[in-house]
Structures are given as C-alpha cells and as structure tokens.
Design an enzyme around this catalytic site. Structure first.
Site, PDB file in Angstrom:
ATOM      1  N   HIS A 280      38.890  33.970  42.394  1.00  0.00           N
ATOM      2  CA  HIS A 280      40.083  34.710  41.991  1.00  0.00           C
ATOM      3  C   HIS A 280      41.221  33.704  41.958  1.00  0.00           C
ATOM      4  O   HIS A 280      41.445  32.985  42.938  1.00  0.00           O
ATOM      5  CB  HIS A 280      40.400  35.851  42.953  1.00  0.00           C
TER       6      HIS A 280
ATOM      7  N   ARG B 167      32.306  37.300  35.215  1.00  0.00           N
ATOM      8  CA  ARG B 167      32.539  38.747  35.276  1.00  0.00           C
ATOM      9  C   ARG B 167      33.901  39.103  34.695  1.00  0.00           C
ATOM     10  O   ARG B 167      34.905  38.442  34.979  1.00  0.00           O
ATOM     11  CB  ARG B 167      32.492  39.191  36.738  1.00  0.00           C
TER      12      ARG B 167
ATOM     13  N   HIS C  80      35.564  34.701  45.101  1.00  0.00           N
ATOM     14  CA  HIS C  80      35.846  36.130  44.968  1.00  0.00           C
ATOM     15  C   HIS C  80      34.617  36.975  44.641  1.00  0.00           C
ATOM     16  O   HIS C  80      34.396  38.013  45.248  1.00  0.00           O
ATOM     17  CB  HIS C  80      36.893  36.285  43.870  1.00  0.00           C
TER      18      HIS C  80
ATOM     19  N   ARG D  35      39.795  34.842  33.994  1.00  0.00           N
ATOM     20  CA  ARG D  35      39.949  34.309  35.353  1.00  0.00           C
ATOM     21  C   ARG D  35      39.500  32.858  35.524  1.00  0.00           C
ATOM     22  O   ARG D  35      40.159  32.085  36.210  1.00  0.00           O
ATOM     23  CB  ARG D  35      39.093  35.143  36.306  1.00  0.00           C
TER      24      ARG D  35
ATOM     25  N   GLU E 250      43.869  44.627  32.252  1.00  0.00           N
ATOM     26  CA  GLU E 250      43.700  43.401  33.054  1.00  0.00           C
ATOM     27  C   GLU E 250      43.224  42.252  32.195  1.00  0.00           C
ATOM     28  O   GLU E 250      42.799  42.450  31.050  1.00  0.00           O
ATOM     29  CB  GLU E 250      42.707  43.668  34.192  1.00  0.00           C
TER      30      GLU E 250
HETATM   31  C1  FAD Z   1      39.881  41.703  47.568  1.00  0.00           C
HETATM   32  C2  FAD Z   1      38.938  42.177  46.501  1.00  0.00           C
HETATM   33  C3  FAD Z   1      39.420  42.890  45.408  1.00  0.00           C
HETATM   34  C4  FAD Z   1      38.560  43.345  44.415  1.00  0.00           C
HETATM   35  N1  FAD Z   1      39.045  44.109  43.385  1.00  0.00           N
HETATM   36  C5  FAD Z   1      38.174  44.647  42.497  1.00  0.00           C
HETATM   37  C6  FAD Z   1      38.624  45.556  41.505  1.00  0.00           C
HETATM   38  O1  FAD Z   1      39.785  45.900  41.439  1.00  0.00           O
HETATM   39  N2  FAD Z   1      37.711  46.057  40.630  1.00  0.00           N
HETATM   40  C7  FAD Z   1      36.392  45.713  40.668  1.00  0.00           C
HETATM   41  O2  FAD Z   1      35.604  46.202  39.851  1.00  0.00           O
HETATM   42  N3  FAD Z   1      35.948  44.859  41.616  1.00  0.00           N
HETATM   43  C8  FAD Z   1      36.798  44.340  42.524  1.00  0.00           C
HETATM   44  N4  FAD Z   1      36.325  43.491  43.496  1.00  0.00           N
HETATM   45  C9  FAD Z   1      34.899  43.259  43.579  1.00  0.00           C
HETATM   46  C10 FAD Z   1      34.247  44.525  44.130  1.00  0.00           C
HETATM   47  O3  FAD Z   1      35.054  45.050  45.158  1.00  0.00           O
HETATM   48  C11 FAD Z   1      32.859  44.249  44.669  1.00  0.00           C
HETATM   49  O4  FAD Z   1      32.103  43.556  43.738  1.00  0.00           O
HETATM   50  C12 FAD Z   1      32.184  45.572  44.992  1.00  0.00           C
HETATM   51  O5  FAD Z   1      32.989  46.305  45.859  1.00  0.00           O
HETATM   52  C13 FAD Z   1      30.835  45.325  45.588  1.00  0.00           C
HETATM   53  O6  FAD Z   1      30.354  46.529  46.069  1.00  0.00           O
HETATM   54  P1  FAD Z   1      28.990  46.532  46.863  1.00  0.00           P
HETATM   55  O7  FAD Z   1      28.752  47.934  47.259  1.00  0.00           O
HETATM   56  O8  FAD Z   1      27.960  45.822  46.096  1.00  0.00           O
HETATM   57  O9  FAD Z   1      29.261  45.605  48.154  1.00  0.00           O
HETATM   58  P2  FAD Z   1      30.357  45.714  49.291  1.00  0.00           P
HETATM   59  O10 FAD Z   1      31.424  46.656  48.955  1.00  0.00           O
HETATM   60  O11 FAD Z   1      30.741  44.351  49.658  1.00  0.00           O
HETATM   61  O12 FAD Z   1      29.523  46.333  50.507  1.00  0.00           O
HETATM   62  C14 FAD Z   1      28.529  45.579  51.170  1.00  0.00           C
HETATM   63  C15 FAD Z   1      28.124  46.308  52.421  1.00  0.00           C
HETATM   64  O13 FAD Z   1      26.967  45.703  53.002  1.00  0.00           O
HETATM   65  C16 FAD Z   1      27.151  45.582  54.409  1.00  0.00           C
HETATM   66  N5  FAD Z   1      26.280  44.505  54.876  1.00  0.00           N
HETATM   67  C17 FAD Z   1      26.311  43.188  54.547  1.00  0.00           C
HETATM   68  N6  FAD Z   1      25.321  42.534  55.193  1.00  0.00           N
HETATM   69  C18 FAD Z   1      24.654  43.452  55.937  1.00  0.00           C
HETATM   70  C19 FAD Z   1      23.546  43.388  56.830  1.00  0.00           C
HETATM   71  N7  FAD Z   1      22.919  42.247  57.120  1.00  0.00           N
HETATM   72  N8  FAD Z   1      23.120  44.530  57.427  1.00  0.00           N
HETATM   73  C20 FAD Z   1      23.765  45.711  57.187  1.00  0.00           C
HETATM   74  N9  FAD Z   1      24.818  45.826  56.345  1.00  0.00           N
HETATM   75  C21 FAD Z   1      25.253  44.710  55.736  1.00  0.00           C
HETATM   76  C22 FAD Z   1      28.636  45.303  54.541  1.00  0.00           C
HETATM   77  O14 FAD Z   1      29.081  45.522  55.841  1.00  0.00           O
HETATM   78  C23 FAD Z   1      29.182  46.309  53.518  1.00  0.00           C
HETATM   79  O15 FAD Z   1      29.220  47.586  54.087  1.00  0.00           O
HETATM   80  C24 FAD Z   1      37.185  43.033  44.497  1.00  0.00           C
HETATM   81  C25 FAD Z   1      36.701  42.307  45.584  1.00  0.00           C
HETATM   82  C26 FAD Z   1      37.553  41.881  46.589  1.00  0.00           C
HETATM   83  C27 FAD Z   1      37.012  41.125  47.747  1.00  0.00           C
END
Ligand code: FAD
Length: 548
Positions: free
Chosen positions: A243, A387, A352, A291, A115
C-alpha cells in the site's frame, strides 16, 4: 469415547471465514476456529470498501476490464468474471444480513467511492470503517447461529493428513487427504486434534513477513505455510502488493495505519518533503495511478532524496468535508499530532496484500482432498500480478459463497475414513522459550524479506536472499522443534516457511510484471512468463514447476 467429527471446519474469522460459516451452517455443523478474538483480522481494518457495479453509467465489462488491466495479463478471466458478476448479489445479501453502507444524504442512493485503477465510482463503503461494520454484522450472524461453534484464541498448527494416520503414508505427497487440524489453545496452553469432513482455510495474508505492514499481528501466513507443508500447490507468491500510503511514525509499530486510497480518490496529492508534486513524472493518472506504480514512485523518490517518507496533502479541501468523509483517519492522525485539515500527512509504503497463495479452482478447492482455501490466503486467478483496490473483500465473499456449495457436495459424496489418526505427538521438549531468540530470528527474517524482496528487486539481491534465508529458516524451524510449543514459535516457523517461499518465487520470475519489479529484467516478457509460478512440497524436498 466417540470423537466429534464436524462437517465444516473453518480456520479464520475474517470476511471469508465468517461468510462461509454462515452459508455452510444451513447444511451442517460448523466449527469456526480463530487465533485471536473473532474480530481480529485484516477484514476488520479495511477502510475503503467493496467494489461492485451498481450505477447505470457503470458496467460489468468495465469492472472486468479494470481488474484485468491491474492484473497485468495474468488474471484468469473466468475468475474475474465470476466475482464481478456476483458483486451486486453479494452486496444485497450483506445488506439483508444487516451490513450497513453509507448513503448519499441528498439522493438517498448508496454513496459509491471511486478508487485508484477504477474507471467508475463503484466502491460500497461504510464511512471509512467498512471492515469494522462488516465484521460487526457478520459476527452477530455467526454468534446467533446454533449450527456454528466458535473457538477463539485457538490456533491451527498443522493440517491433519496421511502423515498422521497410522497406516503408511502414500509415496510422495500427492493425492493426500486432509482430515482436520491440530489446534493449539493459546490460553490453556494445550493442543487438540480436531476432525472434520472438510477443512476451509480462511487465514488471510502474511504481511507480518515484512517489517512495515498494514496487516495486524495475526497475519503471519499460517494457512499458507500449513498448506505448503501438507503438500498443496502454492502459486504466484512473488506478487505482494504494497500500500503506497501508510502513516509514517518515528516509533516502529507492529502494524502501520493505512491512509486509504479513497483519500487520493477524494483529491489528495502526493508531495516530496519540500512540498513538490511528483506523480506527473510517473503516470498520466498522477496520484490516482495504480497502487504498484504509486508505491514504486514513492520508493524511488524516497531513495533518490534519502527521505524516510513523502507527504499526502488533502489540506486544501474544506475541513468539514474531510472530517465527514474520513472521520477515522482524521482522528487517528490527530492522535499522532497531525491535523489533516491543516497539515500534510507523512506516508510510507507498507506490505498490504498477498496476491499469490494456495492455488485453488473456481470453487476454492485445493489439490489436497478435503482442503479448501478462500480469501487472501488463496490464489484463485482473480488478482493476477496485481490486485485492483477493493476487489479483495469481494473476492473473499464471492469465493466463500462458491465454495460453500462445492464443499457441501464434497462431504455428501465422500465417505471419509477417520480411523487411525494419531494424537499430537509431543516431540517438543519442555525447554522454555527465550524471547530474545524468537525476536532475533523473526526480525532478521522480516528485515531480509523487506530489503531483498521488497518493492524493487534485483538478481544480485535475490541471490543473497536465497543464501541467507535457507540458513535462517532452518534455524527458525529447529528452534520450533527444540522448544516448548507456544504461539511465538508456531508463528516463527510459519513466517520462516513463507519467507523462504517468497524468495524462491521472486527468484524464479525473470521479467517485471505487475507487483514484481526486477531491475535486471525491467520488461514484461509475455512469450516466456505469461504464466503462473507454482511450487509444491513433495515431502522430502520441494518441487518447483512453472505452468500455464
Ligand atoms: C488496513 C487494511 C485495509 C484494507 N482495505 C481494504 C478495502 O477497503 N477493500 C478491500 O477489498 N480490501 C481491503 N483490504 C484487504 C482485505 O481486508 C483483505 O484482503 C480481506 O479482509 C481478507 O479477508 P480474509 O477473510 O481472507 O482474511 P482476514 O480478514 O485477514 O482473516 C483471517 C483470519 O484468520 C485467522 N487466523 C490466521 N492464522 C490462523 C491460525 N493459525 N489459526 C486460526 N486462525 C488463524 C485470523 O486471526 C483472522 O481471523 C485491506 C487490508 C488491510 C490490512
């Protein structure tokens, strides 16, 4: 009645929250609360994959170098070294727990994508739905674990700190302890006090603060806003990654569909509306440039030409290869009437990834006692000013593992006194919410942040944003206080708090670095600004400080 006290309270069910819960459950009782269904998260929508060194031709040094280059001299080398070195072990652990990654059908080894910004092919993926697969396997593990209690449709409103104890709060807020959360059960419309020896925020990013975002509706910056209100230090919020390529549609959507970086890695080229390539004007890597450069180049071309979008063209590759490599993207574009094997894809940049966040150490520990932050909500030094693609899932997983060890030590060493914590004080009125007011305030904030704290910034725009956001954020907080509690008003308050913080952070930094580009300070200034920006609320008014 004796109150339930959990060992580990995890807020959020993305990669960070799920993986932490699985690892912590070996050492105590876990309560996992999540705002929507277990699967709804940024993680679920990740397409590209997880970066980790696997090939002979690759090395930890190169992955570290690529990450530090993207971070524009603001990464913490220890944090970067940690995620890169742990990468292969994390991938193998995921495989052991049932996560599938795509293999090369001829060679039988894992198929690794390359990538933007990566000097090697090192992205483990499952087709183009890596996030969906990760969530499938991790939620299965979580549901089967008897030590984990799951509460879906439950929204954390605020952290329980000294404020909510009956004894007087400490002078100022520093040295504050977290005892759990107040949580709002959305379907039952009621609020409860949840006590826990440790609280782990894994609430993800805040893309919904912007008008166009790849993030789903749940990404309203709740964890960040709660931690700030509780007195935790927040840092580097001026660095928001856009993004460059989300699908452009005429109708506005809550979340924009992502055309993964892997499509450019595959060979797709960016073109203006009249079909002319333009990336050679901006970077030697052309469409595969980092990016921030691609997003800025698209923004510049769109503004220069007055266009709403540019094109991404993959149509000169064999149709069967396109469809087998990007089935999800192919089908989603078809729904919009675009056959990517024959037509160019209209794309626009969208908010993003939040590079800044709640400041933590290398164990996910914040400066509020008992409070940890992991994943996108945290700023742990990995990403610096920008990032590198596919490093964020790796960061979320590695820090989930590191903090599971640290939190376990914390709860075994500390006797926490839970007496005197008050029930939720229902100071809200019964005045019903008026949707028109919420949507007006929410959209006004989103528009303001998008126009003035977007891809390109200026002193003048930031000054205007500062004047306006103070008033709008005050209105939003006031409306939250004066109205019957609801998901809408809780989110509105959080969006307002995060937006106000973003404006302050962006106004702070008088240089351009990584994702922060200010036309009045177009150069990087290492002498004065090679440091993190940090803000901490001291209760009455917030204090801003810049430290190294
Ligand atoms: C479309 C897209 C594509 C991506 N592709 C990639 C990729 O290919 N590779 C990569 O490394 N990264 C990628 N990213 C970034 C990556 O997905 C995220 O940075 C990562 O998934 C974050 O994980 P997390 O567990 O921190 O948060 P998240 O996966 O966002 O989870 C957050 C959780 O907290 C919960 N939550 C939020 N507020 C509250 C609240 N007040 N009370 C209770 N629960 C709450 C939400 O409902 C969710 O369950 C992508 C992001 C997007 C949007």
């Amino acid at each position: 009645m004796k109150e339930n006290i959990y060992d580990f309270l995890v807020v959020g069910s993305g990669a960070a929250g799920l993986y932490f819960s699985i690892l912590a459950a070996d050492h105590g009782k876990v309560l996992l609360i999540t705002k929507n269904s277990l699967r709804e998260s940024n993680t679920f929508y990740a397409q590209g994959g997880i970066a980790a060194v696997d090939r002979e031709s690759d090395s930890f040094e190169e992955h570290i170098r690529d990450t530090m280059t993207a971070g524009d001299e603001l990464c913490n080398p220890k944090a970067v070294g940690m995620i890169v070195n742990e990468g292969p072990e994390i991938i193998h652990d995921l495989i052991r727990r049932g996560v599938k990654f795509t293999k090369d059908s001829k060679k039988g080894e894992y198929s690794l994508h390359r990538e933007g910004g990566h000097s090697e092919s090192r992205v483990f993926h499952f087709k183009d739905i890596t996030g969906k697969e990760l969530i499938r396997a991790l939620t299965k593990n979580v549901k089967e674990n008897k030590n984990i209690t799951i509460l879906e449709n439950t929204m954390c409103v605020d952290l329980l700190t000294e404020h909510q104890k009956t004894d007087p709060p400490p002078a100022g807020l520093h040295g504050v302890t977290c005892y759990g959360v107040y949580a709002y059960e959305i379907k039952r419309n009621r609020i409860s006090k949840i006590l826990s020896k440790s609280t782990v925020l894994a609430t993800g990013g805040s893309g919904q603060v912007y008008l166009h975002t790849s993030n789903p509706a749940v990404a309203t910056g709740d964890g960040l806003a709660m931690a700030y209100r509780a007195g935790a230090t927040i840092s580097n919020l001026e660095f928001y990654q856009f993004h460059p390529t989300t699908l452009y549609t005429e109708k506005e959507k809550e979340s924009s569909f992502l055309i993964s970086e892997a499509v450019r890695g595959f060979g797709a080229e960016l073109k203006t509306k009249d079909g002319k390539k333009f990336m050679h004007k901006y970077h030697p890597l052309k469409s595969l440039a980092p990016r921030d450069i691609v997003a800025r180049a698209i923004d510049t071309e769109m503004k220069k030409r007055g266009d709403d979008f540019v094109y991404l063209d993959v149509s000169n590759f064999p149709a069967n290869k396109i469809i087998s490599s990007f089935p999800n993207i192919y089908h989603r574009c078809l729904e919009e009437g675009i056959d990517i094997t024959k037509q160019m894809i209209p794309v626009v940049p969208a908010a993003h990834y939040q590079c800044g966040g709640i400041e933590t150490d290398l164990h996910g520990k914040t400066d509020v006692k008992g409070l940890y932050a992991i994943g996108e909500v945290a700023q742990n030094g990995v990403h610096g000013a920008n990032r590198l693609a596919s490093n964020s899932l790796l960061d979320a997983l590695v820090f989930a593992k590191a903090s599971s060890v640290s939190v376990q030590k914390y709860i075994s060493k500390n006797m926490i006194n839970f007496t005197g914590i008050k029930e939720w004080e229902y100071y809200h009125t019964e005045r019903p919410l008026e949707k028109v007011v919420v949507s007006y305030l929410r959209n006004t904030i989103k528009r303001l942040v998008s126009e003035f704290v977007g891809i390109v910034r200026s002193d003048e725009r930031l000054k205007m944003a500062q004047n306006m956001i103070d008033l709008i954020a005050w209105q939003a907080r006031d409306y939250y206080m004066q109205t019957k509690l609801s998901k809408e008003t809780i989110e509105l308050r959080n969006i307002a708090d995060v937006a106000a913080l973003m404006v302050r952070f962006a106004s702070f930094r008088k240089e351009s670095r990584g994702l922060h580009y200010n036309i009045d300070h177009p150069h990087k200034d290492n002498e004065h600004w090679q440091k993190n920006t940090r803000i901490r609320s001291t209760g009455r008014r917030s204090k801003s400080e810049i430290t190294r």
